[in-house]
Design a protein around this motif. Sequence first.
Motif, mmCIF file in Angstrom:
data_model
loop_
_atom_site.group_PDB
_atom_site.id
_atom_site.type_symbol
_atom_site.label_atom_id
_atom_site.label_comp_id
_atom_site.label_asym_id
_atom_site.label_seq_id
_atom_site.Cartn_x
_atom_site.Cartn_y
_atom_site.Cartn_z
ATOM 1 N N THR A 108 0.327 -35.289 3.370
ATOM 2 C CA THR A 108 0.403 -33.841 3.191
ATOM 3 C C THR A 108 -0.930 -33.227 3.591
ATOM 4 O O THR A 108 -1.969 -33.902 3.579
ATOM 5 C CB THR A 108 0.705 -33.456 1.727
ATOM 6 O OG1 THR A 108 -0.404 -33.844 0.917
ATOM 7 C CG2 THR A 108 1.985 -34.107 1.227
ATOM 8 N N ARG A 152 4.311 -32.101 5.262
ATOM 9 C CA ARG A 152 3.902 -33.458 5.617
ATOM 10 C C ARG A 152 3.624 -33.484 7.115
ATOM 11 O O ARG A 152 4.338 -32.875 7.891
ATOM 12 C CB ARG A 152 4.986 -34.464 5.245
ATOM 13 C CG ARG A 152 5.236 -34.450 3.723
ATOM 14 C CD ARG A 152 6.028 -35.616 3.244
ATOM 15 N NE ARG A 152 5.363 -36.885 3.360
ATOM 16 C CZ ARG A 152 4.402 -37.339 2.552
ATOM 17 N NH1 ARG A 152 3.960 -36.588 1.575
ATOM 18 N NH2 ARG A 152 3.885 -38.538 2.723
ATOM 19 N N SER A 160 5.032 -27.842 0.209
ATOM 20 C CA SER A 160 4.279 -28.961 0.753
ATOM 21 C C SER A 160 4.736 -29.264 2.183
ATOM 22 O O SER A 160 5.928 -29.291 2.478
ATOM 23 C CB SER A 160 4.499 -30.192 -0.134
ATOM 24 O OG SER A 160 3.816 -31.300 0.382
#
Length: 173
Positions: free
Chosen positions: A74, A115, A113
């Motif tokens: 992340t 990635r 979030s």
Amino acid sequence: MTAHPSLRSPQSDALDDAQTSAFMDSYLDALNLVERLHRLLLDVIKDEFERLGILELNPVQALLLFNVGDNEVTAGELKSRGYYQGSNVSYNLKKLVDTGYMHHERSQVDRRSVRVRLTDKGRGVHVVVSKLFRQHAIGLIEKDILDHEGVDGITASLRRVERYWADQIRYIY
């Protein structure tokens, strides 16, 4: 020359002012050296990329690509590792995605979030930086500048300082 009163503690009472002052001079010299080495590392990477004609990346972006490697991480993980002081990690990640060096995907679990992972183009840069660091390692050994034991000693000392500083931050809160 006497040590500043804020440098005194029960443990340092055993040290005389000359020892404390000499240690502080060496400590400050080491801190300056670490900072200069980091800047010099960025210059070395920049020079290598200019030599290879890779001009769309800055050295911090190259280090980001190197450190991500084969992992999927992340953006927050990269920021928390703290390798990129003085740079805007979010900006650099966006540039790397826009220029095709990284792929990003929103987490299905936490939509806030993101990635990231390397594309084939990003893996190519990872290989270039890996080769550069390998050349450095070979050069340090061949020129008798540093051996395995020496680099292990430096690393162990720096990790102890890192733990000490981390403990200092924890005591504040």
